[in-house]
Every structure is written in C-alpha cells, then in structure tokens.
Design an enzyme around this catalytic site. Sequence first.
Site, PDB file in Angstrom:
ATOM      1  N   ARG A  48       1.971  58.312  55.437  1.00  0.00           N
ATOM      2  CA  ARG A  48       3.014  57.698  56.108  1.00  0.00           C
ATOM      3  C   ARG A  48       2.247  56.272  56.918  1.00  0.00           C
ATOM      4  NH1 ARG A  48       3.253  59.481  61.153  1.00  0.00           N
ATOM      5  NH2 ARG A  48       3.563  61.448  60.490  1.00  0.00           N
TER       6      ARG A  48
ATOM      7  N   TYR B  70      25.448  40.939  57.631  1.00  0.00           N
ATOM      8  CA  TYR B  70      25.797  42.346  57.018  1.00  0.00           C
ATOM      9  C   TYR B  70      26.388  43.109  57.664  1.00  0.00           C
ATOM     10  CZ  TYR B  70      25.091  46.735  54.415  1.00  0.00           C
ATOM     11  OH  TYR B  70      25.024  47.910  54.079  1.00  0.00           O
TER      12      TYR B  70
ATOM     13  N   ASP C 185      16.770  37.322  57.979  1.00  0.00           N
ATOM     14  CA  ASP C 185      17.255  38.165  57.032  1.00  0.00           C
ATOM     15  C   ASP C 185      17.291  37.271  55.851  1.00  0.00           C
ATOM     16  OD1 ASP C 185      18.288  39.701  54.921  1.00  0.00           O
ATOM     17  OD2 ASP C 185      19.403  41.040  56.319  1.00  0.00           O
TER      18      ASP C 185
ATOM     19  N   LYS D 270      17.829  44.520  46.883  1.00  0.00           N
ATOM     20  CA  LYS D 270      18.473  43.378  46.307  1.00  0.00           C
ATOM     21  C   LYS D 270      17.650  42.628  45.153  1.00  0.00           C
ATOM     22  CE  LYS D 270      21.756  44.813  48.638  1.00  0.00           C
ATOM     23  NZ  LYS D 270      21.348  45.648  49.955  1.00  0.00           N
TER      24      LYS D 270
HETATM   25  O1  P1T Z   1      21.110  48.481  51.922  1.00  0.00           O
HETATM   26  P1  P1T Z   1      19.872  48.237  52.492  1.00  0.00           P
HETATM   27  O2  P1T Z   1      18.397  48.153  51.764  1.00  0.00           O
HETATM   28  O3  P1T Z   1      19.629  49.177  53.702  1.00  0.00           O
HETATM   29  O4  P1T Z   1      19.788  46.735  53.383  1.00  0.00           O
HETATM   30  C1  P1T Z   1      20.704  46.428  54.320  1.00  0.00           C
HETATM   31  C2  P1T Z   1      20.966  44.677  54.129  1.00  0.00           C
HETATM   32  C3  P1T Z   1      20.267  44.034  54.953  1.00  0.00           C
HETATM   33  N1  P1T Z   1      20.587  42.627  54.763  1.00  0.00           N
HETATM   34  C4  P1T Z   1      21.448  42.262  54.028  1.00  0.00           C
HETATM   35  C5  P1T Z   1      21.722  40.863  53.993  1.00  0.00           C
HETATM   36  C6  P1T Z   1      21.963  42.929  53.058  1.00  0.00           C
HETATM   37  O5  P1T Z   1      22.938  42.385  52.580  1.00  0.00           O
HETATM   38  C7  P1T Z   1      21.998  44.530  53.329  1.00  0.00           C
HETATM   39  C8  P1T Z   1      22.756  45.376  52.308  1.00  0.00           C
HETATM   40  N2  P1T Z   1      23.675  44.946  51.722  1.00  0.00           N
HETATM   41  C9  P1T Z   1      24.591  45.574  50.987  1.00  0.00           C
HETATM   42  C10 P1T Z   1      24.506  46.651  50.601  1.00  0.00           C
HETATM   43  C11 P1T Z   1      25.616  44.568  50.376  1.00  0.00           C
HETATM   44  O6  P1T Z   1      26.513  44.884  49.598  1.00  0.00           O
HETATM   45  O7  P1T Z   1      25.845  43.420  50.905  1.00  0.00           O
END
Ligand code: P1T
Length: 389
Positions: free
Chosen positions: A54, A106, A178, A203
């Site tokens: 961890r 988001y 972000d 992503k």
């Molecule tokens: O899904 P996760 O890995 O926890 O990430 C969150 C997140 C953070 N920042 C942005 C710009 C994002 O688009 C996302 C997650 N977004 C989606 C699942 C979506 O379909 O927009």
Amino acid sequence: MSPSDSQTTGFGTRAIHAGQNPDPITGAVIPPVSLSTTFKQSAAGVHTGYEYSRSGNPTRENFETAVAALEGGKYGVAFASGSSVTATIINTLHSGGHLISVNDVYGGTYRYFTKVAVHNGVDATFVNLSNAANIKDKFKPNTKLVWLESPTNPTLRIIDIRAVAEYAHQNGAILVVDNTFMSPYFQNPLALGADIVVHSVTKYINGHSDVVMGVAVTNDKALYEKLTFMQNSMGAVPSAFDSFLARRGLMTLEIRMQRHEQNAKAIAEFLQKNEHVEEVIYPGLPSHPEHELAKRQQRGFGGMISFRVKGTLDNVNKMLGNLQHITLAESLGGVESLVEVPAVMTHAAVSAEDRAALGITDTLVRFSVGIENVEDLVQDLQQALDKAY
Ligand code: P1T
C-alpha cells in the site's frame, strides 16, 4: 531511462521507457508484475525501499514515474480511481476550507464536492470560468483550492488555465486541473501554472476500457508529500495488475491520441453538415467559442465531441438504438467509440436547474470517438440518424 532524459526525449519515447527498467535479475524487458503485498527486510526497519504494497509497489511506481514524465512533472501518485484522486486531494483541506470549481465538471466530481466534502466541512462555490475573470470576486479568506477541467465534461468549454492559475496564486490558493479529456499528449497543465494535474486513468491513459484508476502529478515536493501521506493513510491504491495494464496502455498513448483526433475531426465535420443535428461542439472547429484559446493552450483538440440533435429525447433514443458499431455506454477514452446522454447518465447527479443553465439538455449527446475506421463510424451515425426521424 534516467530522470534527466525525461526532459529531453520525445513524448513517445518517454511513454515507452520512463520508469520501465528491465528486470535486473532476468533482464526481462517488461518488468514482471510485482504482486507481493510485503517485502523482506534484512534487519528490522532495513529494507530495499519497499515495505508494504500500500505504501509502495514497484509496478505502481513504474506507472507513476511514466505519467510524471509525460506531464512534465517530478512526482506521480497513483490511486484506485479518478474519483479517489478527487477525494484524496479534497481530504488534504481541513474542515472550514473553501474551494472554487468550474461549474461544468464531471458529475461525480460535482457530487463529491456537494454531497461529501460538505459533510467534512469543506464548502464549494461553482463558477462559469469561460471568462476567467469571473473568479475574481469568488475568493474567500479560507479559499484553499481551485479545481477545473479543460475541456469541460460534457460541454467541452475551454478554460484559460494560465489566467485561472494567476488568480488562484494571487489569492493564496492552489490550482488543480483535471486533464482527463486531453491526456498528457495534447496538454500539460503544470506548464500553464497548475500545481497539481489529475487524470481518470480509466480513460485515455489506460485506453482500453478495462481498468479503473487515477493519478495525480505535481512538481511541488510539499504537495507530493501530502499526497503520498494521504495515499498511504486513506489507502485508495490501485492493484499492481491494474498498474501494469495502465503502464502498458501508456506505451501507445501517442498513436492512439493521434488517431482519436483524426477521427473526431472528420466526424465533427460530418455532423456539422447533417440535417438532424442542431449544434456540434468540438474545440477543433472554428465555430467553437474558444477555438483560438484551444489552439494556444493545447497541442491538439482531442477525441471528444458533444452534439445536440433536433427533436426530443425520443429521437435521441431512436438514434442510439440503431447504432451498430458505436456503443451506448458511460466512460470515454477507450479504443472503441462510445456515446452517452449526459443529462440522464454521467451528469444525472447535477440538478435539473443547473443542467439547464449549463446547456446539458436531454438532446445533448457526448461522443468519445474511438480509433476504428472512420468511414464505418460515419456510416453508422448516418444510418442511425436517418432512422431516428
Ligand atoms: O471514473 P473514475 O476513474 O473514478 O474517474 C472520475 C472522473 C474524473 N474526471 C473526469 C473528467 C471524468 O470524466 C471522470 C469519469 N467520467 C466518466 C465516467 C464519464 O463517463 O464522464
């Protein structure tokens, strides 16, 4: 690859080699996945730098080094999801703190700020940052942090990162950007004044829709120490296997992003000419309100398009129901094309009133353009749109 190489070599070279050192014992060019949860000590407290997985893991560290090299940062810290990066950063603020966020974020980030952070005594103000000066009178004596996405999710507005960084710093706050939608290939927020850049690795960075993971990168040693302390204390760490997959995904980031963009440009142009489409939002189109800013701030326009179709949600559903190669699903940034309706899917957590103010209508469709053959994608959209009316 030595750290100094990361300043001088090209993006594709760093994406393949940074942190990826052949195994010193076997010579394996791709280092083995380090699955062990614990590491042998030669005497109590005497160890190789790894004690417990961890707090530090060689496979995770390989990934963290590589992303840092691609973002032009010194330090990378990986997390179990993009959302846990958000939670961990906000947890570094103490109760009584205040943050300012771009209003178009988001939906999950919005949910965290409004429904979770607030219970820990952290207050959030949402601001339309299309004009960076709108932030000027939003600072309070306890404002510690400014959070933005650019392009924003899902309306793809471009925010002037350098201008917002200046306002934040003048007011004693840090700026977190972000960078999920651009990936480090098209934009490096640290070079524009951001203090921390974050990604949903889920992503483009991983790129194959088979890992949920996040990362933060900074050049500031004190922030890095805070983040690693929280990474270890909150424990939202990625598995070694996910770190391995994401590290593998990074190796093709450059060529994937080039193809995502090439396809997105062709599709944006196709949609602009389609009789059933009311509006196409793509920062690469000269009609985009911040096209000039995008040209200055980014090295390309990426693979995300939002478009508004004519009619109602019924027409949208008919179109989606007729797609053959393009899949209706949340998420983005994978090799396969995905479409979604933010108002009822990714941004359902945003109130109807706020969605209306942001232009997130029921007929707004978000398209994560994949790297399939573009002719097939255009043909698929064409026939689905024809059948929807
Ligand atoms: O899904 P996760 O890995 O926890 O990430 C969150 C997140 C953070 N920042 C942005 C710009 C994002 O688009 C996302 C997650 N977004 C989606 C699942 C979506 O379909 O927009």
